[in-house]
Design a protein around this motif. Structure first.
Motif, mmCIF file in Angstrom:
data_model
loop_
_atom_site.group_PDB
_atom_site.id
_atom_site.type_symbol
_atom_site.label_atom_id
_atom_site.label_comp_id
_atom_site.label_asym_id
_atom_site.label_seq_id
_atom_site.Cartn_x
_atom_site.Cartn_y
_atom_site.Cartn_z
ATOM 1 N N ALA A 85 48.798 19.067 26.022
ATOM 2 C CA ALA A 85 48.344 19.363 24.668
ATOM 3 C C ALA A 85 47.752 18.118 24.005
ATOM 4 C CB ALA A 85 49.488 19.921 23.832
ATOM 5 N N ASP A 126 48.455 28.895 25.058
ATOM 6 C CA ASP A 126 49.314 28.233 24.084
ATOM 7 C C ASP A 126 48.992 26.746 23.977
ATOM 8 O OD1 ASP A 126 51.775 28.137 22.343
ATOM 9 O OD2 ASP A 126 52.412 26.786 23.941
ATOM 10 N N ARG A 141 47.921 24.929 20.543
ATOM 11 C CA ARG A 141 48.675 23.800 19.985
ATOM 12 C C ARG A 141 47.790 22.588 19.750
ATOM 13 N NH1 ARG A 141 52.435 21.677 23.265
ATOM 14 N NH2 ARG A 141 52.044 22.964 25.104
#
Length: 278
Positions: free
Chosen positions: A131, A195, A199
């Motif tokens: 991320a 996801d 994020r």
């Protein structure tokens, strides 16, 4: 698997040589999916493109051909030896629109809003903090532009690696990687890649599964390639004692024969292509 950075696993000179020698094989496996990654990233004539964790630059060259002489590709990687291979390949092909620079994916020393597209092939799942890497990619791409990555789908969708991994782990009583631990299939589970993009602050996130096919003249030829592999399989196999290692190779060879037919060895696989917009 250990929390090893990609450079520590792939950045040795001998690994760069091995990756350079396997260029044609990788193009056969990943070429069509890579073209799709470039397409969803909107890499087009005149684009300024950043290739993160470029390695020996297979996709760098594909992007460079696509953008033409008015565009530019900056290939970054932790490994200078890998980038040297990429630069030499670009030079040999007469591509003057490729630049290489040693750089860590999670700390890009680049200006914000400075690229038309960012790509990353077969590397994001190996980063300690995917991320954070995607957040950096988002920072340097222009507003409204896209970041596209290619990673391996779930391990069960890739039997060429999944079967050997399962055999080695069973024989060595080796537990599977913990959730979030970097390894080949870390981002392949349902919803994980989506996801990670979310994020990192992207909008219009989408992930698509793309089939790949691994071909060799025979199962025996595929096994020879595995034995010389400079990747997670080799690292995992090193954890076995000599006797279990021989048992593992014998069982892997037996299992791989299921993919052998009149046309030789053909094992199915699957990649995920994720894309998000800044």
């Amino acid at each position: 698997m250990t929390n090893t950075l990609p450079t520590e696993k792939w950045g040795l000179t001998e690994s760069a040589d091995w990756w350079s020698a396997g260029q044609a094989r990788r193009q056969q496996i990943y070429g069509p999916a890579t073209e799709m990654m470039l397409e969803v990233a909107s890499v087009q004539p005149g684009s300024r493109v950043l290739d993160v964790a470029a390695g020996t630059g297979d996709q760098t060259l594909m992007a460079a051909r696509r953008i033409g002489p008015t565009g530019n590709v900056l290939a970054t990687d932790d490994s200078a030896s890998m980038l040297k291979v990429a630069a030499e390949a670009a030079c040999n092909e007469g591509l003057t629109n490729v630049e290489t620079r040693v750089m860590n994916a999670e700390n890009l020393a680049l200006d914000a809003d400075s690229f038309d597209a960012v790509i990353c092939r077969n590397a994001l799942m190996l980063f300690p903090n995917p991320a954070k890497a995607l957040t950096e990619m988002r920072r340097v791409v222009k507003p409204g532009s896209k970041v596209a990555v290619m990673v391996f789908s779930a391990v069960e969708r890739n039997p060429h690696h999944g079967i050997p991994f399962a055999i080695i782990r069973r024989l060595g009583n080796i537990p599977p990687p913990a959730p979030g631990e970097p390894w080949m299939f870390a981002l392949g589970g349902p919803g994980i890649l989506d996801d990670t993009f979310n994020r990192a602050g992207f909008v219009d996130v989408s992930v698509r599964a793309v089939p790949i096919q691994r071909r060799s003249p025979s199962a025996a030829d595929s096994i020879r390639s595995m034995r010389n592999n400079a990747n997670d399989l080799k690292e995992l196999m090193s954890r076995l004692n000599d006797a279990d290692r021989e048992l593992a190779w014998a069982e892997i060879e037996q299992q791989m024969h299921q993919f052998e037919g009149p046309s030789g060895f053909e094992a199915p696989g699957e990649m995920l292509i994720g894309v998000g917009t800044k």
